[in-house]
Write a protein that holds these residues in place. Structure first.
Motif, PDB file in Angstrom:
ATOM      1  N   UNK A  65       4.386  -0.588  21.576  1.00 57.33           N
ATOM      2  CA  UNK A  65       3.003  -0.257  21.229  1.00 57.33           C
ATOM      3  C   UNK A  65       2.717  -0.844  19.860  1.00 57.33           C
ATOM      4  N   UNK A  66       1.724  -1.715  19.776  1.00 58.24           N
ATOM      5  CA  UNK A  66       1.301  -2.313  18.504  1.00 58.24           C
ATOM      6  C   UNK A  66       0.087  -1.540  17.995  1.00 58.24           C
ATOM      7  N   UNK A  67       0.285  -0.703  16.994  1.00 54.91           N
ATOM      8  CA  UNK A  67      -0.820   0.018  16.371  1.00 54.91           C
ATOM      9  C   UNK A  67      -1.557  -0.946  15.442  1.00 54.91           C
ATOM     10  N   UNK A  68      -2.855  -0.813  15.350  1.00 52.20           N
ATOM     11  CA  UNK A  68      -3.660  -1.702  14.498  1.00 52.20           C
ATOM     12  C   UNK A  68      -3.410  -3.164  14.868  1.00 52.20           C
ATOM     13  N   UNK A  69      -3.473  -3.453  16.159  1.00 54.22           N
ATOM     14  CA  UNK A  69      -3.105  -4.769  16.679  1.00 54.22           C
ATOM     15  C   UNK A  69      -3.953  -5.904  16.100  1.00 54.22           C
ATOM     16  N   UNK A  70      -5.103  -5.593  15.563  1.00 52.29           N
ATOM     17  CA  UNK A  70      -5.937  -6.643  14.975  1.00 52.29           C
ATOM     18  C   UNK A  70      -5.256  -7.303  13.778  1.00 52.29           C
ATOM     19  N   UNK A  71      -4.166  -6.728  13.290  1.00 47.12           N
ATOM     20  CA  UNK A  71      -3.412  -7.345  12.201  1.00 47.12           C
ATOM     21  C   UNK A  71      -2.418  -8.393  12.692  1.00 47.12           C
ATOM     22  N   UNK A  72      -2.148  -8.449  13.974  1.00 48.20           N
ATOM     23  CA  UNK A  72      -1.145  -9.373  14.499  1.00 48.20           C
ATOM     24  C   UNK A  72      -1.398 -10.859  14.228  1.00 48.20           C
ATOM     25  N   UNK A  73      -2.625 -11.348  14.134  1.00 49.91           N
ATOM     26  CA  UNK A  73      -2.791 -12.785  13.890  1.00 49.91           C
ATOM     27  C   UNK A  73      -2.174 -13.291  12.587  1.00 49.91           C
ATOM     28  N   UNK A  74      -1.985 -12.447  11.587  1.00 45.52           N
ATOM     29  CA  UNK A  74      -1.352 -12.883  10.349  1.00 45.52           C
ATOM     30  C   UNK A  74       0.058 -13.368  10.684  1.00 45.52           C
ATOM     31  N   UNK A  75       0.486 -14.505  10.118  1.00 50.26           N
ATOM     32  CA  UNK A  75       1.784 -15.088  10.489  1.00 50.26           C
ATOM     33  C   UNK A  75       2.961 -14.127  10.397  1.00 50.26           C
ATOM     34  N   UNK A  76       3.014 -13.294   9.391  1.00 48.09           N
ATOM     35  CA  UNK A  76       4.154 -12.386   9.255  1.00 48.09           C
ATOM     36  C   UNK A  76       4.189 -11.371  10.391  1.00 48.09           C
ATOM     37  N   UNK A  77       3.034 -10.958  10.882  1.00 51.43           N
ATOM     38  CA  UNK A  77       2.986  -9.998  11.966  1.00 51.43           C
ATOM     39  C   UNK A  77       3.216 -10.662  13.323  1.00 51.43           C
ATOM     40  N   UNK A  78       2.882 -11.939  13.439  1.00 52.15           N
ATOM     41  CA  UNK A  78       3.100 -12.650  14.701  1.00 52.15           C
ATOM     42  C   UNK A  78       4.575 -12.704  15.066  1.00 52.15           C
ATOM     43  N   UNK A  79       5.434 -12.669  14.076  1.00 46.66           N
ATOM     44  CA  UNK A  79       6.872 -12.709  14.335  1.00 46.66           C
ATOM     45  C   UNK A  79       7.270 -11.581  15.273  1.00 46.66           C
ATOM     46  N   UNK A  80       6.697 -10.403  15.090  1.00 39.65           N
ATOM     47  CA  UNK A  80       7.067  -9.275  15.942  1.00 39.65           C
ATOM     48  C   UNK A  80       6.625  -9.505  17.381  1.00 39.65           C
ATOM     49  N   UNK A  81       5.489 -10.131  17.578  1.00 39.35           N
ATOM     50  CA  UNK A  81       4.995 -10.369  18.925  1.00 39.35           C
ATOM     51  C   UNK A  81       5.805 -11.457  19.627  1.00 39.35           C
ATOM     52  N   UNK A  82       6.247 -12.465  18.894  1.00 37.83           N
ATOM     53  CA  UNK A  82       7.008 -13.574  19.465  1.00 37.83           C
ATOM     54  C   UNK A  82       8.454 -13.210  19.745  1.00 37.83           C
ATOM     55  N   UNK A  83       9.077 -12.485  18.841  1.00 37.82           N
ATOM     56  CA  UNK A  83      10.528 -12.296  18.891  1.00 37.82           C
ATOM     57  C   UNK A  83      10.984 -11.086  19.682  1.00 37.82           C
ATOM     58  N   UNK A  84      10.178 -10.070  19.781  1.00 35.52           N
ATOM     59  CA  UNK A  84      10.599  -8.876  20.494  1.00 35.52           C
ATOM     60  C   UNK A  84      10.233  -9.052  21.959  1.00 35.52           C
TER      61      UNK A  84
END
Length: 119
Positions: free
Chosen positions: A85-104
């Motif tokens: 579950x990604x809370x506050x998912x609108x923050x994911x586009x920032x490169x540091x947050x994208x790592x979590x979406x790509x790697x997990x």
């Protein structure tokens, strides 16, 4: 929270801050049948991995230097998270947050937007 009951698998909740992490833990314990020993926090000061673990984006993407591996992300890659579950998912586009979406890697992801509610 109903999706967690439906999936019946380990769940990782990613949040924006330690405060949000603690709010999630409190809500999970209050609004579900989960017991305290089933819900863990994973952040800068607490590393408690449980069947339901609530972590911050920052700890997942922390590394000692720019060319180092994401130390904490490896831990979560090694576990079979049935739901993330990604809370506050609108923050994911920032490169540091994208790592979590790509790697997990997981079979199911739940994306949540933050919504302010006036009380």
């Amino acid at each position: 929270m109903a999706c967690m009951a439906e999936v019946q698998a380990s769940t990782l909740v990613l949040t924006t801050s330690v405060t949000a992490t603690r709010q999630w833990v409190a809500e999970l314990l209050d609004k579900t049948t989960l017991q305290a020993d089933q819900v863990g926090e994973y952040n800068g000061s607490i590393k408690d991995v449980r069947p339901v673990t609530v972590a911050t984006y920052n700890i997942m993407t922390w590394r000692p230097r720019d060319d180092a591996e994401f130390t904490h992300l490896q831990l979560f890659d090694q576990r079979n998270w049935g739901l993330i579950i990604y809370d506050e998912v609108h923050l994911l586009p920032a490169p540091v947050f994208q790592v979590t979406a790509r790697c997990v890697s997981t079979g199911l992801r739940q994306l949540l937007f933050g919504i302010s509610v006036a009380r």
